[in-house]
Design a protein around this motif. Sequence first.
Motif, PDB file in Angstrom:
ATOM      1  N   VAL B 157      42.908  -3.674  48.580  1.00 48.88           N
ATOM      2  CA  VAL B 157      42.204  -3.239  47.388  1.00 48.88           C
ATOM      3  C   VAL B 157      43.243  -2.710  46.401  1.00 48.88           C
ATOM      4  O   VAL B 157      44.076  -1.893  46.763  1.00 48.88           O
ATOM      5  N   LYS B 158      43.194  -3.198  45.184  1.00 50.19           N
ATOM      6  CA  LYS B 158      44.169  -2.757  44.191  1.00 50.19           C
ATOM      7  C   LYS B 158      43.622  -1.569  43.410  1.00 50.19           C
ATOM      8  O   LYS B 158      42.493  -1.582  42.942  1.00 50.19           O
ATOM      9  N   ILE B 159      44.452  -0.563  43.299  1.00 52.62           N
ATOM     10  CA  ILE B 159      44.026   0.652  42.612  1.00 52.62           C
ATOM     11  C   ILE B 159      44.963   0.913  41.436  1.00 52.62           C
ATOM     12  O   ILE B 159      46.183   0.839  41.583  1.00 52.62           O
ATOM     13  N   ALA B 160      44.388   1.213  40.290  1.00 54.82           N
ATOM     14  CA  ALA B 160      45.184   1.463  39.098  1.00 54.82           C
ATOM     15  C   ALA B 160      45.968   2.762  39.268  1.00 54.82           C
ATOM     16  O   ALA B 160      45.529   3.681  39.955  1.00 54.82           O
ATOM     17  N   GLN B 161      47.124   2.823  38.650  1.00 59.05           N
ATOM     18  CA  GLN B 161      47.942   4.036  38.723  1.00 59.05           C
ATOM     19  C   GLN B 161      47.374   5.137  37.829  1.00 59.05           C
ATOM     20  O   GLN B 161      47.583   6.315  38.070  1.00 59.05           O
ATOM     21  N   VAL B 162      46.680   4.704  36.785  1.00 56.66           N
ATOM     22  CA  VAL B 162      46.048   5.669  35.885  1.00 56.66           C
ATOM     23  C   VAL B 162      44.545   5.422  35.901  1.00 56.66           C
ATOM     24  O   VAL B 162      44.088   4.298  35.679  1.00 56.66           O
ATOM     25  N   ILE B 163      43.797   6.459  36.196  1.00 54.79           N
ATOM     26  CA  ILE B 163      42.356   6.345  36.345  1.00 54.79           C
ATOM     27  C   ILE B 163      41.681   6.878  35.080  1.00 54.79           C
ATOM     28  O   ILE B 163      42.036   7.958  34.590  1.00 54.79           O
ATOM     29  N   LYS B 164      40.729   6.107  34.571  1.00 54.43           N
ATOM     30  CA  LYS B 164      39.961   6.571  33.405  1.00 54.43           C
ATOM     31  C   LYS B 164      38.800   7.430  33.888  1.00 54.43           C
ATOM     32  O   LYS B 164      38.075   7.032  34.799  1.00 54.43           O
ATOM     33  N   VAL B 165      38.651   8.581  33.261  1.00 53.37           N
ATOM     34  CA  VAL B 165      37.570   9.486  33.665  1.00 53.37           C
ATOM     35  C   VAL B 165      36.665   9.733  32.468  1.00 53.37           C
ATOM     36  O   VAL B 165      37.146   9.980  31.354  1.00 53.37           O
ATOM     37  N   LYS B 166      35.358   9.616  32.690  1.00 58.10           N
ATOM     38  CA  LYS B 166      34.382   9.865  31.618  1.00 58.10           C
ATOM     39  C   LYS B 166      33.425  10.971  32.055  1.00 58.10           C
ATOM     40  O   LYS B 166      32.990  10.989  33.200  1.00 58.10           O
ATOM     41  N   ASN B 167      33.132  11.866  31.124  1.00 60.52           N
ATOM     42  CA  ASN B 167      32.275  13.002  31.462  1.00 60.52           C
ATOM     43  C   ASN B 167      31.156  13.158  30.460  1.00 60.52           C
ATOM     44  O   ASN B 167      31.381  13.015  29.252  1.00 60.52           O
ATOM     45  N   LYS B 168      29.978  13.462  30.983  1.00 60.62           N
ATOM     46  CA  LYS B 168      28.819  13.734  30.128  1.00 60.62           C
ATOM     47  C   LYS B 168      28.109  14.954  30.702  1.00 60.62           C
ATOM     48  O   LYS B 168      27.492  14.878  31.759  1.00 60.62           O
ATOM     49  N   TYR B 169      28.237  16.077  30.027  1.00 64.15           N
ATOM     50  CA  TYR B 169      27.642  17.312  30.533  1.00 64.15           C
ATOM     51  C   TYR B 169      26.701  17.868  29.475  1.00 64.15           C
ATOM     52  O   TYR B 169      27.081  18.006  28.313  1.00 64.15           O
ATOM     53  N   SER B 170      25.488  18.165  29.895  1.00 65.92           N
ATOM     54  CA  SER B 170      24.505  18.712  28.973  1.00 65.92           C
ATOM     55  C   SER B 170      24.175  20.137  29.423  1.00 65.92           C
ATOM     56  O   SER B 170      23.543  20.348  30.452  1.00 65.92           O
ATOM     57  N   LEU B 171      24.643  21.110  28.638  1.00 65.85           N
ATOM     58  CA  LEU B 171      24.546  22.510  29.059  1.00 65.85           C
ATOM     59  C   LEU B 171      23.342  23.208  28.417  1.00 65.85           C
ATOM     60  O   LEU B 171      23.085  23.039  27.230  1.00 65.85           O
ATOM     61  N   ALA B 172      22.652  23.976  29.235  1.00 69.80           N
ATOM     62  CA  ALA B 172      21.510  24.761  28.759  1.00 69.80           C
ATOM     63  C   ALA B 172      21.832  26.236  29.001  1.00 69.80           C
ATOM     64  O   ALA B 172      22.718  26.550  29.796  1.00 69.80           O
ATOM     65  N   PRO B 173      21.108  27.149  28.313  1.00 68.79           N
ATOM     66  CA  PRO B 173      21.390  28.573  28.538  1.00 68.79           C
ATOM     67  C   PRO B 173      21.371  28.913  30.026  1.00 68.79           C
ATOM     68  O   PRO B 173      20.486  28.476  30.761  1.00 68.79           O
ATOM     69  N   TYR B 174      22.352  29.654  30.436  1.00 72.95           N
ATOM     70  CA  TYR B 174      22.536  29.984  31.849  1.00 72.95           C
ATOM     71  C   TYR B 174      21.450  30.928  32.353  1.00 72.95           C
ATOM     72  O   TYR B 174      21.168  31.948  31.730  1.00 72.95           O
ATOM     73  N   VAL B 175      20.828  30.559  33.461  1.00 72.35           N
ATOM     74  CA  VAL B 175      19.868  31.452  34.111  1.00 72.35           C
ATOM     75  C   VAL B 175      20.347  31.620  35.545  1.00 72.35           C
ATOM     76  O   VAL B 175      20.527  30.629  36.262  1.00 72.35           O
ATOM     77  N   ALA B 176      20.570  32.869  35.929  1.00 67.36           N
ATOM     78  CA  ALA B 176      21.094  33.108  37.279  1.00 67.36           C
ATOM     79  C   ALA B 176      20.057  32.710  38.313  1.00 67.36           C
ATOM     80  O   ALA B 176      18.860  32.900  38.111  1.00 67.36           O
ATOM     81  N   LYS B 177      20.539  32.151  39.401  1.00 66.46           N
ATOM     82  CA  LYS B 177      19.672  31.810  40.524  1.00 66.46           C
ATOM     83  C   LYS B 177      19.191  33.082  41.172  1.00 66.46           C
ATOM     84  O   LYS B 177      19.955  34.015  41.369  1.00 66.46           O
ATOM     85  N   LYS B 178      17.908  33.114  41.523  1.00 70.77           N
ATOM     86  CA  LYS B 178      17.376  34.331  42.151  1.00 70.77           C
ATOM     87  C   LYS B 178      17.865  34.412  43.597  1.00 70.77           C
ATOM     88  O   LYS B 178      17.941  33.411  44.271  1.00 70.77           O
TER      89      LYS B 178
END
Lengths: 303, 178
Positions: B157-178
Amino acid sequence: MNRYLPLSLFFLTLASCAWAQDDLSKLLDQEAPKTKNYAAATFKGTRIINSHSVETVKAKHMDFLIQHRFGPLNDMDNFFGLDIATLRLGFEFGITDRLMLGIGRTNVQKAVDIFGKYRLLRQAADGSPVSVTVFGSAVNKTIDEGVSVSFQNRLTYCSQLLIARKFSDDFSLQISPTFLYRNRPEAVGDTRALFAVGVGGRYKLSKRISINADYYWTARDGNAFKDRFGSAVTYHNALALGVDIETGGHVFQMHFTNAMGMNEKQFIGETTSSWGDGAVRYGFNISRTFSFDRRARSMDKPN
Amino acid sequence: MTALWGSAVATFAQNLYSTNNGETSFFSETPVENITAVNKTGQAILNTANGDLVVQMNIKQFDFPNKLMQEHFNENYMESDKYPKAVFKGKLNETVDFSKNGTFDVSATGDFTVHGVTKKRTIKGKLTVNQGKIDLVTDFDVALTDHNIEVPKIVFVKIAQVIKVKNKYSLAPYVAKK
Protein backbone atom coordinates in the motif's frame (compact mmCIF):
# COMPACT_ATOMS: atom_id res chain seq x y z
CA MET A 1 -16.16 33.30 57.26
CA ASN A 2 -14.56 36.73 57.05
CA ARG A 3 -11.23 35.15 57.66
CA TYR A 4 -11.56 33.03 54.54
CA LEU A 5 -13.07 35.58 52.22
CA PRO A 6 -9.82 37.27 51.12
CA LEU A 7 -8.32 33.86 50.54
CA SER A 8 -11.32 32.82 48.49
CA LEU A 9 -11.15 35.98 46.44
CA PHE A 10 -7.51 35.34 45.88
CA PHE A 11 -8.23 31.87 44.57
CA LEU A 12 -11.07 33.16 42.47
CA THR A 13 -8.79 35.69 40.78
CA LEU A 14 -6.12 33.08 40.38
CA ALA A 15 -8.64 30.67 38.94
CA SER A 16 -9.90 33.04 36.29
CA CYS A 17 -6.38 33.90 35.24
CA ALA A 18 -5.16 30.38 35.31
CA TRP A 19 -7.84 29.08 32.96
CA ALA A 20 -5.68 28.14 30.09
CA GLN A 21 -5.53 25.72 27.24
CA ASP A 22 -4.71 22.86 29.60
CA ASP A 23 -7.94 23.44 31.47
CA LEU A 24 -9.85 23.56 28.22
CA SER A 25 -8.26 20.25 27.35
CA LYS A 26 -9.44 18.81 30.68
CA LEU A 27 -12.96 20.03 30.04
CA LEU A 28 -12.90 18.20 26.73
CA ASP A 29 -11.63 15.05 28.43
CA GLN A 30 -14.62 15.16 30.78
CA GLU A 31 -16.98 15.56 27.86
CA ALA A 32 -15.39 12.84 25.76
CA PRO A 33 -17.80 10.05 24.90
CA LYS A 34 -16.80 6.77 26.53
CA THR A 35 -15.67 4.19 24.03
CA LYS A 36 -14.63 0.62 24.79
CA ASN A 37 -11.02 0.00 24.02
CA TYR A 38 -11.10 -3.43 22.38
CA ALA A 39 -7.89 -5.31 21.79
CA ALA A 40 -7.20 -4.98 18.08
CA ALA A 41 -5.56 -7.65 15.96
CA THR A 42 -5.01 -10.46 18.44
CA PHE A 43 -3.89 -12.29 15.32
CA LYS A 44 -3.13 -10.84 11.92
CA GLY A 45 -5.41 -13.14 10.00
CA THR A 46 -8.38 -15.44 10.40
CA ARG A 47 -5.93 -18.37 10.66
CA ILE A 48 -3.08 -18.86 13.11
CA ILE A 49 -1.57 -21.33 10.66
CA ASN A 50 -3.75 -24.40 10.23
CA SER A 51 -6.18 -23.37 12.92
CA HIS A 52 -8.79 -20.68 12.79
CA SER A 53 -8.00 -17.71 15.02
CA VAL A 54 -10.48 -15.60 16.99
CA GLU A 55 -10.32 -12.98 14.23
CA THR A 56 -13.17 -12.54 11.78
CA VAL A 57 -13.41 -10.68 8.50
CA LYS A 58 -15.00 -7.28 9.12
CA ALA A 59 -18.37 -6.20 7.75
CA LYS A 60 -18.46 -5.43 4.01
CA HIS A 61 -15.10 -7.10 3.52
CA MET A 62 -14.14 -10.26 1.70
CA ASP A 63 -11.05 -12.28 2.29
CA PHE A 64 -9.71 -14.32 -0.61
CA LEU A 65 -7.57 -17.03 0.91
CA ILE A 66 -5.13 -19.20 -1.02
CA GLN A 67 -3.57 -22.03 0.93
CA HIS A 68 -0.94 -24.49 -0.23
CA ARG A 69 0.69 -27.49 1.38
CA PHE A 70 3.43 -29.34 -0.44
CA GLY A 71 4.66 -32.90 -0.15
CA PRO A 72 6.94 -34.06 2.67
CA LEU A 73 10.39 -32.42 2.69
CA ASN A 74 12.04 -35.87 2.88
CA ASP A 75 10.43 -36.90 -0.42
CA MET A 76 13.50 -36.38 -2.62
CA ASP A 77 11.87 -37.89 -5.72
CA ASN A 78 9.51 -34.97 -5.67
CA PHE A 79 12.14 -32.28 -5.05
CA PHE A 80 11.65 -31.89 -1.31
CA GLY A 81 7.94 -32.39 -1.79
CA LEU A 82 7.54 -29.31 -3.95
CA ASP A 83 6.30 -31.36 -6.93
CA ILE A 84 3.23 -32.27 -4.94
CA ALA A 85 0.95 -29.39 -4.16
CA THR A 86 -2.34 -29.35 -2.41
CA LEU A 87 -4.54 -26.31 -2.46
CA ARG A 88 -7.49 -24.72 -0.75
CA LEU A 89 -9.21 -21.68 -2.18
CA GLY A 90 -11.48 -19.81 0.17
CA PHE A 91 -13.93 -16.96 -0.16
CA GLU A 92 -14.67 -15.62 3.27
CA PHE A 93 -17.10 -12.82 3.96
CA GLY A 94 -17.69 -10.42 6.83
CA ILE A 95 -21.44 -10.14 7.39
CA THR A 96 -21.13 -7.94 10.45
CA ASP A 97 -18.02 -6.94 12.35
CA ARG A 98 -18.59 -10.04 14.48
CA LEU A 99 -20.04 -12.61 12.10
CA MET A 100 -18.34 -14.16 9.11
CA LEU A 101 -19.27 -16.89 6.65
CA GLY A 102 -16.90 -18.73 4.39
CA ILE A 103 -16.74 -21.34 1.69
CA GLY A 104 -13.67 -23.17 0.50
CA ARG A 105 -12.62 -26.03 -1.64
CA THR A 106 -9.53 -28.16 -1.37
CA ASN A 107 -8.21 -30.71 -3.83
CA VAL A 108 -7.51 -33.06 -0.93
CA GLN A 109 -10.51 -35.44 -1.13
CA LYS A 110 -12.11 -32.79 -3.37
CA ALA A 111 -13.61 -31.43 -0.21
CA VAL A 112 -15.90 -28.43 0.00
CA ASP A 113 -16.22 -26.72 3.35
CA ILE A 114 -18.63 -24.10 4.58
CA PHE A 115 -18.26 -22.40 7.90
CA GLY A 116 -19.52 -19.66 10.15
CA LYS A 117 -17.68 -17.84 12.85
CA TYR A 118 -19.07 -15.47 15.45
CA ARG A 119 -17.22 -13.28 17.94
CA LEU A 120 -19.01 -13.90 21.21
CA LEU A 121 -16.70 -11.83 23.39
CA ARG A 122 -14.08 -9.27 22.60
CA GLN A 123 -11.14 -8.63 24.87
CA ALA A 124 -11.15 -5.06 26.17
CA ALA A 125 -8.91 -3.08 28.50
CA ASP A 126 -11.92 -2.38 30.73
CA GLY A 127 -13.89 -5.53 29.95
CA SER A 128 -13.42 -9.18 29.09
CA PRO A 129 -9.89 -10.53 29.63
CA VAL A 130 -10.26 -12.83 26.62
CA SER A 131 -11.78 -12.90 23.18
CA VAL A 132 -14.10 -15.81 22.48
CA THR A 133 -15.21 -16.81 18.99
CA VAL A 134 -17.44 -19.76 18.13
CA PHE A 135 -16.77 -21.70 14.97
CA GLY A 136 -18.90 -24.26 13.14
CA SER A 137 -18.28 -25.97 9.84
CA ALA A 138 -19.47 -28.75 7.58
CA VAL A 139 -17.20 -30.48 5.10
CA ASN A 140 -18.46 -32.44 2.12
CA LYS A 141 -15.93 -34.90 0.76
CA THR A 142 -16.94 -35.11 -2.88
CA ILE A 143 -14.23 -37.39 -4.28
CA ASP A 144 -15.38 -40.61 -5.94
CA GLU A 145 -14.19 -43.48 -3.74
CA GLY A 146 -15.23 -46.24 -6.09
CA VAL A 147 -17.98 -47.31 -3.72
CA SER A 148 -21.32 -45.72 -3.25
CA VAL A 149 -21.31 -43.37 -0.28
CA SER A 150 -24.45 -41.46 0.62
CA PHE A 151 -24.37 -37.69 0.79
CA GLN A 152 -24.95 -37.92 4.52
CA ASN A 153 -21.92 -40.14 4.94
CA ARG A 154 -19.68 -37.74 3.09
CA LEU A 155 -20.24 -35.08 5.69
CA THR A 156 -18.11 -34.08 8.66
CA TYR A 157 -19.03 -31.44 11.18
CA CYS A 158 -16.74 -29.40 13.34
CA SER A 159 -17.45 -27.07 16.20
CA GLN A 160 -14.87 -25.08 18.10
CA LEU A 161 -14.64 -22.59 20.87
CA LEU A 162 -11.72 -20.28 20.15
CA ILE A 163 -10.50 -18.52 23.27
CA ALA A 164 -7.63 -16.08 22.93
CA ARG A 165 -5.88 -13.39 24.84
CA LYS A 166 -3.57 -10.70 23.52
CA PHE A 167 -1.16 -10.53 26.45
CA SER A 168 0.87 -7.71 24.97
CA ASP A 169 1.28 -5.94 21.66
CA ASP A 170 3.57 -8.76 20.65
CA PHE A 171 2.24 -11.89 22.28
CA SER A 172 -1.12 -13.61 21.78
CA LEU A 173 -2.20 -17.09 22.80
CA GLN A 174 -5.24 -19.15 21.87
CA ILE A 175 -6.76 -22.36 23.16
CA SER A 176 -9.30 -24.12 21.00
CA PRO A 177 -11.48 -26.94 22.36
CA THR A 178 -12.77 -28.82 19.32
CA PHE A 179 -15.41 -31.42 18.54
CA LEU A 180 -15.34 -33.20 15.20
CA TYR A 181 -18.14 -35.48 14.09
CA ARG A 182 -17.43 -37.64 11.05
CA ASN A 183 -20.45 -39.50 9.70
CA ARG A 184 -18.07 -41.95 8.11
CA PRO A 185 -14.53 -41.87 9.50
CA GLU A 186 -11.77 -42.47 6.97
CA ALA A 187 -10.05 -45.23 8.90
CA VAL A 188 -11.57 -48.47 10.10
CA GLY A 189 -11.64 -48.47 13.88
CA ASP A 190 -11.83 -44.70 14.17
CA THR A 191 -14.79 -43.26 16.01
CA ARG A 192 -17.26 -40.79 14.58
CA ALA A 193 -16.82 -38.34 17.42
CA LEU A 194 -13.37 -36.91 18.01
CA PHE A 195 -12.41 -34.46 20.69
CA ALA A 196 -9.36 -32.31 20.25
CA VAL A 197 -7.77 -29.30 21.89
CA GLY A 198 -5.71 -26.82 19.97
CA VAL A 199 -3.20 -24.33 21.25
CA GLY A 200 -1.73 -21.60 19.12
CA GLY A 201 0.08 -18.35 19.45
CA ARG A 202 2.00 -15.62 17.80
CA TYR A 203 4.95 -13.51 18.78
CA LYS A 204 5.69 -10.35 16.86
CA LEU A 205 9.31 -9.85 15.89
CA SER A 206 8.59 -6.48 14.30
CA LYS A 207 5.54 -4.47 13.33
CA ARG A 208 4.95 -6.60 10.28
CA ILE A 209 6.55 -9.94 11.02
CA SER A 210 5.56 -12.50 13.61
CA ILE A 211 6.36 -16.11 14.34
CA ASN A 212 3.34 -18.34 14.75
CA ALA A 213 2.66 -21.85 15.94
CA ASP A 214 -0.34 -24.07 16.39
CA TYR A 215 -0.86 -27.61 17.60
CA TYR A 216 -3.87 -29.89 17.94
CA TRP A 217 -3.94 -32.66 20.47
CA THR A 218 -6.50 -35.35 19.66
CA ALA A 219 -8.19 -37.54 22.28
CA ARG A 220 -7.42 -40.92 20.72
CA ASP A 221 -4.66 -43.45 20.17
CA GLY A 222 -3.53 -42.74 16.63
CA ASN A 223 -1.96 -46.16 16.08
CA ALA A 224 -5.01 -48.39 16.18
CA PHE A 225 -6.46 -47.90 12.73
CA LYS A 226 -6.57 -49.58 9.36
CA ASP A 227 -7.57 -48.15 6.01
CA ARG A 228 -10.32 -49.71 3.92
CA PHE A 229 -7.83 -52.06 2.27
CA GLY A 230 -6.53 -53.38 5.59
CA SER A 231 -3.20 -51.54 5.81
CA ALA A 232 -2.27 -49.91 9.09
CA VAL A 233 -2.92 -46.17 9.38
CA THR A 234 -1.23 -44.03 11.98
CA TYR A 235 -2.64 -40.65 12.83
CA HIS A 236 -0.51 -37.87 14.30
CA ASN A 237 -1.31 -34.60 15.97
CA ALA A 238 -0.88 -31.60 13.69
CA LEU A 239 1.88 -29.15 14.52
CA ALA A 240 2.71 -26.09 12.47
CA LEU A 241 5.45 -23.48 12.86
CA GLY A 242 5.65 -20.44 10.67
CA VAL A 243 6.16 -16.79 9.95
CA ASP A 244 3.50 -14.16 9.21
CA ILE A 245 4.34 -11.19 7.04
CA GLU A 246 1.74 -8.55 6.51
CA THR A 247 2.06 -5.91 3.87
CA GLY A 248 -1.07 -3.81 3.82
CA GLY A 249 -3.86 -5.64 2.06
CA HIS A 250 -2.13 -9.03 2.24
CA VAL A 251 -1.06 -11.42 4.93
CA PHE A 252 1.54 -13.99 3.91
CA GLN A 253 1.91 -16.97 6.17
CA MET A 254 4.80 -19.32 5.44
CA HIS A 255 5.24 -22.40 7.53
CA PHE A 256 6.19 -25.98 8.07
CA THR A 257 3.62 -28.51 9.17
CA ASN A 258 3.04 -32.24 9.16
CA ALA A 259 -0.59 -31.76 8.12
CA MET A 260 -1.64 -31.92 4.49
CA GLY A 261 -5.29 -31.02 4.80
CA MET A 262 -6.50 -27.47 5.16
CA ASN A 263 -9.84 -27.95 6.82
CA GLU A 264 -10.47 -29.10 10.39
CA LYS A 265 -11.68 -32.54 9.34
CA GLN A 266 -8.38 -33.20 7.61
CA PHE A 267 -5.65 -31.53 9.64
CA ILE A 268 -7.08 -32.39 13.03
CA GLY A 269 -8.53 -35.80 12.21
CA GLU A 270 -6.49 -37.24 9.36
CA THR A 271 -2.87 -36.16 9.60
CA THR A 272 -0.76 -39.18 8.73
CA SER A 273 2.73 -37.71 8.49
CA SER A 274 4.81 -36.84 11.50
CA TRP A 275 7.55 -34.41 12.42
CA GLY A 276 9.46 -37.31 13.95
CA ASP A 277 9.82 -39.03 10.56
CA GLY A 278 10.93 -35.82 8.91
CA ALA A 279 7.71 -35.84 6.92
CA VAL A 280 7.21 -32.14 7.34
CA ARG A 281 5.76 -30.05 4.54
CA TYR A 282 6.36 -26.52 3.44
CA GLY A 283 3.17 -24.53 3.07
CA PHE A 284 1.77 -21.07 2.83
CA ASN A 285 -1.43 -19.11 3.20
CA ILE A 286 -1.98 -15.88 1.31
CA SER A 287 -4.84 -13.71 2.34
CA ARG A 288 -6.02 -10.75 0.32
CA THR A 289 -8.75 -8.62 1.81
CA PHE A 290 -11.13 -6.57 -0.32
CA SER A 291 -13.45 -3.87 0.97
CA PHE A 292 -16.92 -3.52 -0.50
CA ASP A 293 -17.62 -0.46 1.59
CA ARG A 294 -19.23 1.98 -0.85
CA ARG A 295 -17.43 4.83 0.88
CA ALA A 296 -14.19 3.41 -0.48
CA ARG A 297 -15.23 4.79 -3.84
CA SER A 298 -16.96 7.98 -2.80
CA MET A 299 -14.10 8.94 -0.49
CA ASP A 300 -11.66 8.42 -3.30
CA LYS A 301 -11.25 12.09 -4.11
CA PRO A 302 -10.38 14.97 -1.82
CA ASN A 303 -13.22 17.43 -2.05
CA MET B 1 -15.43 28.42 48.54
CA THR B 2 -16.87 25.73 46.35
CA ALA B 3 -19.69 28.06 45.46
CA LEU B 4 -17.21 30.73 44.47
CA TRP B 5 -15.23 28.27 42.42
CA GLY B 6 -18.44 27.15 40.80
CA SER B 7 -19.36 30.69 39.93
CA ALA B 8 -15.89 31.20 38.53
CA VAL B 9 -16.43 28.26 36.21
CA ALA B 10 -19.89 29.53 35.36
CA THR B 11 -18.66 33.02 34.46
CA PHE B 12 -15.83 31.53 32.54
CA ALA B 13 -18.07 29.06 30.78
CA GLN B 14 -20.11 31.87 29.25
CA ASN B 15 -17.25 32.51 26.88
CA LEU B 16 -16.80 28.86 25.97
CA TYR B 17 -17.95 27.19 22.78
CA SER B 18 -17.41 23.50 22.19
CA THR B 19 -18.31 20.38 20.25
CA ASN B 20 -17.89 16.63 20.68
CA ASN B 21 -18.69 15.65 17.11
CA GLY B 22 -16.37 17.63 14.92
CA GLU B 23 -15.25 16.02 11.70
CA THR B 24 -11.63 15.49 10.80
CA SER B 25 -10.74 13.58 7.68
CA PHE B 26 -7.43 12.92 6.06
CA PHE B 27 -6.37 12.01 2.64
CA SER B 28 -3.24 10.30 1.40
CA GLU B 29 -2.83 10.63 -2.32
CA THR B 30 -0.32 8.70 -4.41
CA PRO B 31 -0.41 7.71 -8.07
CA VAL B 32 -0.96 4.10 -6.98
CA GLU B 33 -3.52 4.37 -4.23
CA ASN B 34 -5.65 6.88 -2.39
CA ILE B 35 -6.38 6.33 1.26
CA THR B 36 -8.86 8.26 3.30
CA ALA B 37 -10.43 8.07 6.73
CA VAL B 38 -12.79 10.15 8.80
CA ASN B 39 -13.15 10.82 12.51
CA LYS B 40 -16.56 12.15 13.52
CA THR B 41 -15.86 12.43 17.22
CA GLY B 42 -13.37 15.27 17.17
CA GLN B 43 -13.62 17.63 20.12
CA ALA B 44 -12.97 21.36 20.09
CA ILE B 45 -13.34 24.11 22.64
CA LEU B 46 -12.85 27.84 22.10
CA ASN B 47 -12.64 30.59 24.68
CA THR B 48 -14.00 33.65 22.89
CA ALA B 49 -12.65 35.93 25.65
CA ASN B 50 -9.01 35.27 24.89
CA GLY B 51 -8.99 33.15 21.71
CA ASP B 52 -7.70 29.99 23.40
CA LEU B 53 -8.50 27.01 21.21
CA VAL B 54 -8.07 23.30 21.92
CA VAL B 55 -8.89 20.54 19.44
CA GLN B 56 -8.39 16.89 20.26
CA MET B 57 -9.46 13.48 19.02
CA ASN B 58 -8.95 9.81 19.60
CA ILE B 59 -6.86 8.34 16.83
CA LYS B 60 -8.67 5.01 17.11
CA GLN B 61 -11.91 6.72 16.07
CA PHE B 62 -10.66 7.24 12.52
CA ASP B 63 -12.95 5.15 10.37
CA PHE B 64 -11.47 3.65 7.20
CA PRO B 65 -13.47 2.06 4.40
CA ASN B 66 -10.84 -0.69 4.52
CA LYS B 67 -10.63 -2.15 8.02
CA LEU B 68 -7.31 -3.83 7.41
CA MET B 69 -5.84 -0.42 6.68
CA GLN B 70 -7.45 0.89 9.84
CA GLU B 71 -5.71 -1.85 11.78
CA HIS B 72 -2.38 -0.98 10.18
CA PHE B 73 -2.89 2.71 10.79
CA ASN B 74 -3.46 2.13 14.50
CA GLU B 75 -0.96 -0.66 15.05
CA ASN B 76 1.92 0.22 12.80
CA TYR B 77 1.87 3.90 11.98
CA MET B 78 0.13 5.81 14.73
CA GLU B 79 0.75 3.31 17.57
CA SER B 80 -2.60 4.36 18.95
CA ASP B 81 -2.33 2.38 22.18
CA LYS B 82 0.81 4.33 23.02
CA TYR B 83 -0.30 7.68 21.58
CA PRO B 84 -4.09 7.64 21.73
CA LYS B 85 -4.72 11.31 20.89
CA ALA B 86 -3.99 14.05 18.42
CA VAL B 87 -4.16 17.45 20.09
CA PHE B 88 -3.89 21.07 19.05
CA LYS B 89 -3.53 23.61 21.86
CA GLY B 90 -3.29 27.14 20.60
CA LYS B 91 -4.61 30.63 20.39
CA LEU B 92 -6.35 32.60 17.66
CA ASN B 93 -4.02 35.25 16.28
CA GLU B 94 -6.86 37.56 15.22
CA THR B 95 -9.40 39.32 17.35
CA VAL B 96 -12.86 38.37 16.23
CA ASP B 97 -16.07 40.11 17.21
CA PHE B 98 -18.10 37.10 18.23
CA SER B 99 -21.20 39.19 18.80
CA LYS B 100 -21.77 39.67 15.05
CA ASN B 101 -22.57 37.15 12.38
CA GLY B 102 -19.96 36.81 9.70
CA THR B 103 -17.10 34.80 8.23
CA PHE B 104 -13.51 35.62 9.05
CA ASP B 105 -10.15 34.40 7.84
CA VAL B 106 -8.30 33.42 10.97
CA SER B 107 -5.18 31.62 12.04
CA ALA B 108 -4.22 29.88 15.23
CA THR B 109 -0.74 29.26 16.57
CA GLY B 110 0.06 26.58 19.07
CA ASP B 111 1.30 23.09 19.87
CA PHE B 112 0.22 20.38 17.47
CA THR B 113 0.78 16.88 18.87
CA VAL B 114 0.48 13.75 16.78
CA HIS B 115 2.15 10.39 17.46
CA GLY B 116 3.65 11.84 20.64
CA VAL B 117 5.60 14.50 18.74
CA THR B 118 4.74 18.15 19.34
CA LYS B 119 5.33 20.82 16.70
CA LYS B 120 4.67 24.54 16.85
CA ARG B 121 2.24 25.24 14.03
CA THR B 122 0.25 28.14 12.68
CA ILE B 123 -2.89 26.85 11.05
CA LYS B 124 -5.10 28.96 8.83
CA GLY B 125 -8.81 28.56 8.50
CA LYS B 126 -12.20 30.14 8.30
CA LEU B 127 -14.32 31.03 11.28
CA THR B 128 -18.02 31.68 10.86
CA VAL B 129 -20.20 33.19 13.56
CA ASN B 130 -23.84 32.44 12.92
CA GLN B 131 -26.71 32.85 15.42
CA GLY B 132 -24.61 32.06 18.46
CA LYS B 133 -22.79 29.18 16.82
CA ILE B 134 -19.21 29.14 15.65
CA ASP B 135 -18.07 27.07 12.68
CA LEU B 136 -14.41 26.34 12.21
CA VAL B 137 -13.15 25.02 8.90
CA THR B 138 -9.52 24.39 8.15
CA ASP B 139 -7.34 22.37 5.79
CA PHE B 140 -3.70 21.75 6.47
CA ASP B 141 -0.92 19.29 5.73
CA VAL B 142 0.90 16.95 8.05
CA ALA B 143 4.29 15.60 7.01
CA LEU B 144 4.85 12.10 8.35
CA THR B 145 8.51 12.81 9.06
CA ASP B 146 7.56 15.78 11.30
CA HIS B 147 5.94 13.34 13.68
CA ASN B 148 8.28 10.37 13.38
CA ILE B 149 5.67 8.29 11.61
CA GLU B 150 7.60 5.62 9.80
CA VAL B 151 6.41 3.98 6.63
CA PRO B 152 8.37 0.77 6.10
CA LYS B 153 9.88 0.09 2.70
CA ILE B 154 8.11 -3.21 2.11
CA VAL B 155 4.55 -2.06 1.90
CA PHE B 156 2.31 -2.80 -1.00
CA VAL B 157 0.00 0.00 0.00
CA LYS B 158 1.49 3.34 -0.99
CA ILE B 159 1.24 6.12 1.52
CA ALA B 160 1.90 9.77 0.79
CA GLN B 161 4.67 11.48 2.73
CA VAL B 162 2.44 14.48 3.30
CA ILE B 163 -1.12 13.88 4.45
CA LYS B 164 -3.91 16.36 3.73
CA VAL B 165 -6.12 17.00 6.73
CA LYS B 166 -9.56 18.62 6.58
CA ASN B 167 -11.55 19.77 9.59
CA LYS B 168 -15.13 20.85 10.07
CA TYR B 169 -16.10 21.77 13.61
CA SER B 170 -19.37 23.37 14.58
CA LEU B 171 -19.17 24.82 18.09
CA ALA B 172 -22.13 25.62 20.32
CA PRO B 173 -22.13 27.33 23.74
CA TYR B 174 -20.46 25.03 26.21
CA VAL B 175 -22.70 23.24 28.69
CA ALA B 176 -20.95 21.17 31.33
CA LYS B 177 -21.93 17.53 31.54
CA LYS B 178 -23.86 16.79 34.71
